[in-house]
Scaffold this active site. Structure first.
Site, PDB file in Angstrom:
ATOM      1  N   LYS A   1      31.466   3.000  -6.525  1.00 40.36           N
ATOM      2  CA  LYS A   1      30.220   3.699  -6.186  1.00 40.36           C
ATOM      3  C   LYS A   1      30.059   4.843  -7.186  1.00 40.36           C
ATOM      4  O   LYS A   1      30.401   6.002  -6.918  1.00 40.36           O
ATOM      5  CB  LYS A   1      30.298   4.184  -4.728  1.00 40.36           C
ATOM      6  CG  LYS A   1      28.942   4.434  -4.112  1.00 40.36           C
ATOM      7  CD  LYS A   1      29.018   4.512  -2.606  1.00 40.36           C
ATOM      8  CE  LYS A   1      27.769   5.125  -2.012  1.00 40.36           C
ATOM      9  NZ  LYS A   1      26.542   4.356  -2.198  1.00 40.36           N
TER      10      LYS A   1
HETATM   11  N1  PMP Z   1      25.650  -1.955  -1.705  1.00 44.95           N
HETATM   12  C1  PMP Z   1      25.287  -0.861  -2.387  1.00 44.95           C
HETATM   13  C2  PMP Z   1      24.849  -0.996  -3.790  1.00 44.95           C
HETATM   14  C3  PMP Z   1      25.310   0.396  -1.753  1.00 44.95           C
HETATM   15  O1  PMP Z   1      24.935   1.495  -2.398  1.00 44.95           O
HETATM   16  C4  PMP Z   1      25.707   0.473  -0.411  1.00 44.95           C
HETATM   17  C5  PMP Z   1      25.708   1.807   0.289  1.00 44.95           C
HETATM   18  N2  PMP Z   1      26.926   2.475   0.096  1.00 44.95           N
HETATM   19  C6  PMP Z   1      26.086  -0.699   0.250  1.00 44.95           C
HETATM   20  C7  PMP Z   1      26.046  -1.902  -0.434  1.00 44.95           C
HETATM   21  C8  PMP Z   1      26.571  -0.672   1.662  1.00 44.95           C
HETATM   22  O2  PMP Z   1      27.841  -0.053   1.709  1.00 44.95           O
HETATM   23  P1  PMP Z   1      28.309   0.755   2.992  1.00 44.95           P
HETATM   24  O3  PMP Z   1      28.186  -0.160   4.135  1.00 44.95           O
HETATM   25  O4  PMP Z   1      29.720   1.107   2.678  1.00 44.95           O
HETATM   26  O5  PMP Z   1      27.437   1.938   3.108  1.00 44.95           O
END
Ligand code: PMP
Length: 302
Positions: free
Chosen positions: A154
């Site tokens: 991320k």
């Molecule tokens: N894909 C992307 C590109 C994201 O930015 C997110 C948000 N963090 C998610 C999927 C979903 O991840 P999470 O469930 O950990 O928030």
């Protein structure tokens, strides 16, 4: 900004929201080499609880590795700071944004020698995509290639890809976009993972070109516990358009039904029974109403 709170944690200290400022020559501002998390905390009968705090902090540190970023706090210190930031701001529920970035002191692409700064802000933030089933457009942009960037990290700069796709969808009158991967298979939304239901079974794209979502893994666990068959595999746009149900998962989006994909109605365009069931169990879990999943909560008043 709307919804501002009182204090932001910056490098180990709380500062007033309006004083949480940085220099314009902050390295990450120019090149995008920072890492962040999006976490939610919810109201429970034991006060506010952070959802899957450990997993978010682990992902933050994992995202920093390929950038050779040494976060100057331990995982335990960051987790504690997250809880303290929620507590000091006296908010019952909302969103938490930890970010670690290369700071001021050095320009040029190699960040070695730049300081690493960390901050944590929290604010009340309701439903991200609304409560109704959303209309989704497949983007002309593909999700970042794992040989160009670190698809499962991320990293701030990755979100230019998400922003371009989101702007394209919004300008075309859609609620959200969907990105394919470099092979033309389904990847994910700009800030959400995607699931499809067909014949009572659930499928989601396998890891490789997507962010390993923490909501995704929670939903997979809930589905397994409910005895619903769930698998990871390559999915095509045709698979999605012929699905019985589609839904997004994400910290911000929680569980959001998809009612239309590229103008094609999914089912009757409204949330389907399996999505409804998983969403209800998930929402109970985050609010501490399901003992089985209480292990996912970190109470800030502990
Ligand atoms: N894909 C992307 C590109 C994201 O930015 C997110 C948000 N963090 C998610 C999927 C979903 O991840 P999470 O469930 O950990 O928030």
């Amino acid at each position: 900004m709307e919804n501002k709170t009182e204090k932001i944690w910056m490098d180990g200290e709380f500062v007033n929201w309006d004083d949480a400022k940085i220099h314009v020559l902050t390295h990450t501002l120019h090149y995008g080499a920072g890492v962040f998390e999006g976490i939610r905390f919810y109201e429970t009968e034991n006060g506010p609880a952070v959802f899957r705090l450990k997993e978010h902090v682990d992902r933050l540190f994992k995202s920093a590795e390929p950038l050779t970023m040494k976060i100057p706090f331990s995982k335990e210190e960051i987790a504690e700071a997250v809880k303290e930031t929620v507590k000091i701001n006296k908010v019952d529920a909302g969103y938490i944004r930890p970010i670690c970035f290369f700071g001021y002191g050095k320009m040029g692409l190699n960040p070695a020698g730049a300081p690493v700064n960390c901050s944590i802000a929290v604010w009340p933030w309701g439903s991200y995509l609304g409560d109704d089933a959303v209309k989704v457009k497949t983007s002309k942009y593909i999700r970042i290639h794992p040989k160009s960037l670190i698809a499962d990290a991320k990293i701030c700069g990755h979100y230019v890809n998400s922003i371009l796709a989101s702007v394209e969808a919004k300008e075309a009158g859609f609620d959200e976009c969907l990105l394919l991967d470099y092979n033309g298979n389904i990847a994910e939304g700009p800030g959400e993972n995607i699931f499809c239901v067909k014949g009572g079974e659930i499928y989601t794209p396998k890891l490789g070109t997507i962010l390993p979502g923490i909501t995704r893994s929670s939903i997979m666990q809930i589905a397994k516990d409910e005895g619903i068959k769930i698998g990871e595999k390559d999915l095509t746009l045709d698979d999605l358009k012929n699905a019985d149900e589609l839904f997004f998962t994400g910290t911000a989006a929680e569980v959001t039904a998809i009612g239309q994909l590229d103008g094609k109605k999914i089912r009757n365009g409204e949330i389907g029974p399996i999505t409804s069931k998983l969403k209800a169990i998930f929402m109970d879990a985050v609010h501490g109403k399901n003992k089985k999943y209480e292990k996912w909560l970190s109470y800030v008043n502990d």
